[in-house]
Design a protein around this motif. Structure first.
Motif, PDB file in Angstrom:
ATOM      1  N   ILE A  32       1.942  16.332  24.506  1.00 43.68           N
ATOM      2  CA  ILE A  32       3.380  16.391  24.257  1.00 43.68           C
ATOM      3  C   ILE A  32       3.837  15.347  23.241  1.00 43.68           C
ATOM      4  CG2 ILE A  32       3.957  17.381  26.511  1.00 43.68           C
ATOM      5  CD1 ILE A  32       4.769  14.540  27.374  1.00 43.68           C
ATOM      6  N   VAL A  33       2.896  14.541  22.745  1.00 45.64           N
ATOM      7  CA  VAL A  33       3.275  13.542  21.745  1.00 45.64           C
ATOM      8  C   VAL A  33       3.182  14.172  20.359  1.00 45.64           C
ATOM      9  CG1 VAL A  33       2.735  11.299  20.761  1.00 45.64           C
ATOM     10  CG2 VAL A  33       2.391  11.706  23.201  1.00 45.64           C
TER      11      VAL A  33
ATOM     12  N   ILE B  20       3.093   9.214  15.783  1.00 46.49           N
ATOM     13  CA  ILE B  20       1.976   8.266  15.740  1.00 46.49           C
ATOM     14  C   ILE B  20       1.383   8.160  14.339  1.00 46.49           C
ATOM     15  CG2 ILE B  20       1.348   8.558  18.179  1.00 46.49           C
ATOM     16  CD1 ILE B  20      -1.041  10.287  17.074  1.00 46.49           C
ATOM     17  N   ALA B  21       1.972   8.885  13.375  1.00 48.29           N
ATOM     18  CA  ALA B  21       1.390   8.899  12.028  1.00 48.29           C
ATOM     19  C   ALA B  21       1.314   7.501  11.427  1.00 48.29           C
ATOM     20  CB  ALA B  21       2.200   9.833  11.127  1.00 48.29           C
ATOM     21  N   ILE B  22       2.404   6.751  11.532  1.00 50.40           N
ATOM     22  CA  ILE B  22       2.431   5.431  10.889  1.00 50.40           C
ATOM     23  C   ILE B  22       1.484   4.444  11.593  1.00 50.40           C
ATOM     24  CG2 ILE B  22       3.902   3.485  10.208  1.00 50.40           C
ATOM     25  CD1 ILE B  22       4.252   6.114   8.597  1.00 50.40           C
TER      26      ILE B  22
ATOM     27  N   GLN C  78      -9.929  11.992   7.116  1.00 48.69           N
ATOM     28  CA  GLN C  78      -9.329  13.289   7.439  1.00 48.69           C
ATOM     29  C   GLN C  78     -10.036  13.955   8.615  1.00 48.69           C
ATOM     30  OE1 GLN C  78      -8.246  15.709   3.874  1.00 48.69           O
ATOM     31  NE2 GLN C  78      -9.482  14.203   2.787  1.00 48.69           N
ATOM     32  N   ILE C  79     -11.249  13.473   8.937  1.00 48.12           N
ATOM     33  CA  ILE C  79     -12.051  14.139   9.967  1.00 48.12           C
ATOM     34  C   ILE C  79     -11.979  13.410  11.306  1.00 48.12           C
ATOM     35  CG2 ILE C  79     -14.429  14.677  10.653  1.00 48.12           C
ATOM     36  CD1 ILE C  79     -15.024  15.168   7.675  1.00 48.12           C
ATOM     37  N   ILE C  80     -12.371  12.141  11.303  1.00 47.92           N
ATOM     38  CA  ILE C  80     -12.621  11.451  12.577  1.00 47.92           C
ATOM     39  C   ILE C  80     -11.394  11.394  13.505  1.00 47.92           C
ATOM     40  CG2 ILE C  80     -13.299   9.221  13.589  1.00 47.92           C
ATOM     41  CD1 ILE C  80     -15.301   8.987  11.212  1.00 47.92           C
ATOM     42  N   PRO C  81     -10.185  11.082  12.982  1.00 47.97           N
ATOM     43  CA  PRO C  81      -9.058  11.027  13.932  1.00 47.97           C
ATOM     44  C   PRO C  81      -8.745  12.381  14.570  1.00 47.97           C
ATOM     45  CG  PRO C  81      -8.499   9.943  11.862  1.00 47.97           C
ATOM     46  CD  PRO C  81      -9.778  10.678  11.636  1.00 47.97           C
ATOM     47  N   TRP C  82      -9.277  13.452  14.034  1.00 46.57           N
ATOM     48  CA  TRP C  82      -8.907  14.783  14.520  1.00 46.57           C
ATOM     49  C   TRP C  82      -9.982  15.427  15.396  1.00 46.57           C
ATOM     50  CZ3 TRP C  82      -4.035  16.514  13.823  1.00 46.57           C
ATOM     51  CH2 TRP C  82      -3.262  15.786  12.915  1.00 46.57           C
ATOM     52  N   ILE C  83     -11.094  14.733  15.604  1.00 44.49           N
ATOM     53  CA  ILE C  83     -12.197  15.365  16.355  1.00 44.49           C
ATOM     54  C   ILE C  83     -11.814  15.616  17.804  1.00 44.49           C
ATOM     55  CG2 ILE C  83     -14.515  14.983  17.267  1.00 44.49           C
ATOM     56  CD1 ILE C  83     -15.137  13.522  14.630  1.00 44.49           C
TER      57      ILE C  83
ATOM     58  N   ASN D 267      -4.531  23.689   7.878  1.00 40.55           N
ATOM     59  CA  ASN D 267      -3.117  23.550   7.526  1.00 40.55           C
ATOM     60  C   ASN D 267      -2.658  22.108   7.468  1.00 40.55           C
ATOM     61  OD1 ASN D 267      -2.685  26.289   7.296  1.00 40.55           O
ATOM     62  ND2 ASN D 267      -2.261  26.515   9.484  1.00 40.55           N
ATOM     63  N   GLN D 268      -3.583  21.147   7.528  1.00 40.23           N
ATOM     64  CA  GLN D 268      -3.199  19.738   7.491  1.00 40.23           C
ATOM     65  C   GLN D 268      -2.385  19.444   6.238  1.00 40.23           C
ATOM     66  OE1 GLN D 268      -3.352  17.235   9.397  1.00 40.23           O
ATOM     67  NE2 GLN D 268      -4.844  17.727  10.981  1.00 40.23           N
ATOM     68  N   TYR D 269      -1.225  18.798   6.411  1.00 44.43           N
ATOM     69  CA  TYR D 269      -0.420  18.453   5.251  1.00 44.43           C
ATOM     70  C   TYR D 269       0.011  16.983   5.277  1.00 44.43           C
ATOM     71  CZ  TYR D 269       3.298  18.399   1.828  1.00 44.43           C
ATOM     72  OH  TYR D 269       4.077  18.070   0.754  1.00 44.43           O
ATOM     73  N   LEU D 270       0.737  16.616   6.363  1.00 45.82           N
ATOM     74  CA  LEU D 270       1.320  15.274   6.406  1.00 45.82           C
ATOM     75  C   LEU D 270       0.248  14.178   6.364  1.00 45.82           C
ATOM     76  CD1 LEU D 270       3.772  13.462   6.716  1.00 45.82           C
ATOM     77  CD2 LEU D 270       3.596  13.733   9.202  1.00 45.82           C
ATOM     78  N   TRP D 271      -0.775  14.325   7.188  1.00 44.79           N
ATOM     79  CA  TRP D 271      -1.803  13.280   7.298  1.00 44.79           C
ATOM     80  C   TRP D 271      -2.543  13.068   5.975  1.00 44.79           C
ATOM     81  CZ3 TRP D 271      -2.693   9.090   9.699  1.00 44.79           C
ATOM     82  CH2 TRP D 271      -3.969   8.532   9.787  1.00 44.79           C
ATOM     83  N   PRO D 272      -3.101  14.117   5.383  1.00 50.12           N
ATOM     84  CA  PRO D 272      -3.777  13.882   4.087  1.00 50.12           C
ATOM     85  C   PRO D 272      -2.815  13.412   3.005  1.00 50.12           C
ATOM     86  CG  PRO D 272      -3.829  16.225   4.679  1.00 50.12           C
ATOM     87  CD  PRO D 272      -3.308  15.490   5.861  1.00 50.12           C
TER      88      PRO D 272
END
Lengths: 356, 292
Positions: free
Chosen positions: B124-125, B130-132, B160-165, B225-230
């Motif tokens: 739910i977060v 948490i981006a910053i 781009q990979i590790i935080p999303w695993i 569809n990653q946009y903000l993070w990259p």
């Protein structure tokens, strides 16, 4: 081949004790059946022997070695589950060889053992099929095959036949009996079906509420039940019970009677009674026989006749309102509503101090 | 009792198909619009939007937009970056999340229920919150690679990979699926002498096809569809993924034809991936009740 010894085995889930101190000895090559109603702890006990449930207290020995804290696979057991538990994504061959594959057995050994199990269970033609292509009976065979190739010291069966239909159940029951004869390995078998228990067992252990009610040879339990529960649990139709009052007690017999039962002397088999107490008299339906008018000890009215072919089962309402069942010869059909008189040999009756 | 006539049945069948066809058209029209527009010059494209012509290959049809799009931006590089990042993340995510779920469901250890609740609560977060903090974290993380010891993960594939695993949803999907696997199969394996690792690889995962497909497709879509993070962690073109690459086409004057051509190109991997896993995906929606 191994002996299994259970000493004061207990199992608790939190404050609730479900197995309350069980002692059982299983001899080399013996076929032992745990039987009892739902929730009596028979499956839990089997799973404790298998190592799938922890033992809270007591000692479990297999082949003289304490195995309480030993992994299931190291106990020398093989288990057949009620749901078969065969792997749907493997062929029959892979299923049967699963344990060997896991333990990195050689190719030759594997194919030899699988072939041997397939031969014993007559399923050579099924080896390349998948479980979804098998019938219930065939799946059960695969599960047994997987147990056989492990070459266990003890086979454990957890209600293996309860998912099969009646005809198949009888076939598989005979096959399991024959398997035991051929292999001569100790087997522990859990069921709630007393027919399976009576036909298969060298020794029956009757359980209730986590305690052993009686253990012994099937006919011993049938003819000399130690308590009301065992007397009522084994035998079909189940034993007739009547509340009676104890008149007098002497060395070998007690004299009892009630409103529908004329006074009778029944052997008390060493149980303690006092005059005036109420007790329970048990007579198997098969041991009741019709008596001529005015004769006989039990008097009542026929409520229902059930023809089973080999025998006729008659429901009788006694004068005091209680009901008994008589299993008579095949052609002894009696019309509902007619008066019925029955007699029995007091030596074949059982008297228990406890009441129902 | 009312008789069920064949006429009645036929009528219902027709109605059902008409409704389904309408729904299918509604869903597929934007795609048709995108593909058709990618072949049209900007003026005609904008004029056509007022009518049915927007969905038809009529007028001045050419591949000019594609040529222009490939000239304006390194499209192939962006697609390669996205496919690489997505592919690696999906594989690692399937592996690690299924192992985590396996541990939650089959192994007995203290606190596993609490930890699972916390992991599910992370669903739910919103990522924006948490981006910053995450950016600050990854900008200071150490790494040992081909160029030795470095600090900061910015401008790389790994950021781009590790935080999303690991993510709550994938773990949750596996947990739910594993819970429904028959316990007897696991216990039978244990009696046969299988280690937990063997149970995972030889029994549980081979039976988890449907949930693997579901988790893979959901993860694929999120990653592709990653946009903000990259956008915030990658400044160099070398590591830029497709969605951020879209910015190249929104300069002073938006070249709509090129945008459509670019979008058509970057849709191809998604459709391919979906078509490969489609059967398993639909089966899993039917069997798990999990909607994608």
């Amino acid at each position: 081949m191994a002996q299994v010894k259970l000493r004061d085995i207990r199992k608790s889930y939190g404050p609730v004790e479900v197995i309350k101190g069980v002692d059982i000895d299983i001899d080399d090559g013996e076929f032992v059946v745990f039987v009892g109603p739902s929730g009596c702890g028979k499956s839990t006990l089997l799973r404790m022997i298998a190592g799938l449930e922890d033992i809270s207290d007591g000692t479990l020995e297999i082949d003289g070695i304490r195995v309480n804290d030993i992994e299931p696979s190291k106990r020398g057991i093989a288990m057949v589950f009620q749901s078969y538990a065969i792997f749907p994504h493997m062929t029959v061959r892979e299923n049967v060889a699963f344990g060997l594959t896991i333990n990195k057995a050689g190719k030759a050994e594997k194919s030899e053992k699988v072939a041997e199990a397939a031969r014993i269970l007559q399923m050579e033609h099924l080896l390349d099929r998948r479980p979804s292509e098998l019938s219930g009976g065939q799946r059960q065979r695969v599960a047994i095959g997987r147990a056989i190739v492990r070459d266990p010291k003890v086979f454990l069966f957890d209600e293996p036949l309860s998912n099969l239909d009646a005809a198949l159940r009888m076939d598989m029951r005979m096959e399991i009996g024959k398997l035991h004869q051929d292999l001569g390995t100790s087997m522990i078998y859990v069921t709630h079906d007393q027919v399976e228990a009576m036909t298969l067992a060298d020794k029956i252990v009757v359980l209730k509420d986590g305690k052993v009610m009686q253990a012994g040879a099937p006919m011993e339990l049938y003819h000399a039940p130690e308590n009301l529960f065992v007397a009522g649990f084994l035998g079909a139709p189940s034993m007739n019970f009547m509340d009676v009052t104890v008149g007098s007690v002497n060395e070998t017999t007690v004299s009892v009677s009630n409103a529908s039962l004329d006074q009778i002397d029944v052997p008390h088999k060493g149980r303690n009674f006092v005059a005036g107490q109420t007790a329970t008299l048990g007579v198997r339906p098969q041991y009741l026989h019709p008596a001529t008018d005015g004769q006989g000890r039990l008097h009542g009215k026929v409520m229902l006749s059930e023809r089973l072919g080999s025998e006729t089962v008659i429901d009788v309402a006694l004068a005091d309102g209680s009901k008994i069942i008589a299993a008579l010869a095949e052609d002894s059909i009696q019309e509902p509503g007619t008066a019925a008189n029955f007699d029995f040999n007091p030596a074949q009756a059982h008297i228990f101090p406890e009441t129902r | 009792m009312a008789a069920i006539t064949s006429d009645n049945h036929g009528l219902r069948l027709v109605t059902r198909y008409v409704v389904l066809t309408l729904i299918a058209i509604i869903f597929v029209f934007p795609l048709i619009f995108m593909v058709m527009s990618s072949f049209k010059p900007d003026l005609q494209l904008l004029r056509d939007t007022s009518g049915i012509r927007a969905f038809l290959p009529v007028g001045d049809i050419s591949l000019n937009n594609y040529v222009a799009a490939f000239e304006r931006a390194p499209v192939a590089l962006f697609v390669f970056n996205s496919v690489l990042v997505t592919g690696v993340t999906v594989l690692l995510s399937l592996l690690l999340c299924s192992m985590a779920a396996f541990s939650f469901v089959f192994l007995q250890w203290r606190g596993r229920n609490v930890l699972l609740s916390i992991i599910i609560a992370t669903l739910i977060v919103p990522f924006e919150t948490i981006a910053i903090p995450l950016l600050l974290l990854v900008s200071k993380l150490p790494w040992i690679g081909f160029d030795g010891f470095t600090i900061g993960w910015l401008n790389s594939y790994r950021v781009q990979i590790i935080p999303w695993i690991a993510d709550g949803l994938t773990i949750f999907l596996f947990v739910q699926f594993f819970k429904d696997l028959p316990r007897d199969l696991i216990e039978a394996s244990r009696v046969e002498g299988a280690s937990w690792w063997q149970i995972y690889t030889k029994v549980v995962m081979p039976l988890s096809g449907p949930v693997i497909a579901t988790a893979a497709i959901l993860k694929f879509l999120v990653m592709y569809n990653q946009y903000l993070w990259p956008l915030i962690v990658v400044q160099e073109e070398t590591y830029r993924p497709v969605m951020v690459g879209l910015q190249y086409f929104f300069q002073l004057n938006t070249a709509w034809g090129e945008v459509m051509a670019y979008l058509t190109v970057i849709t191809v991997p998604v459709l391919t991936f979906y078509l490969i896993l489609q059967r398993a995906f639909i089966a899993s929606i039917a069997s798990t009740g999990v909607k994608g």
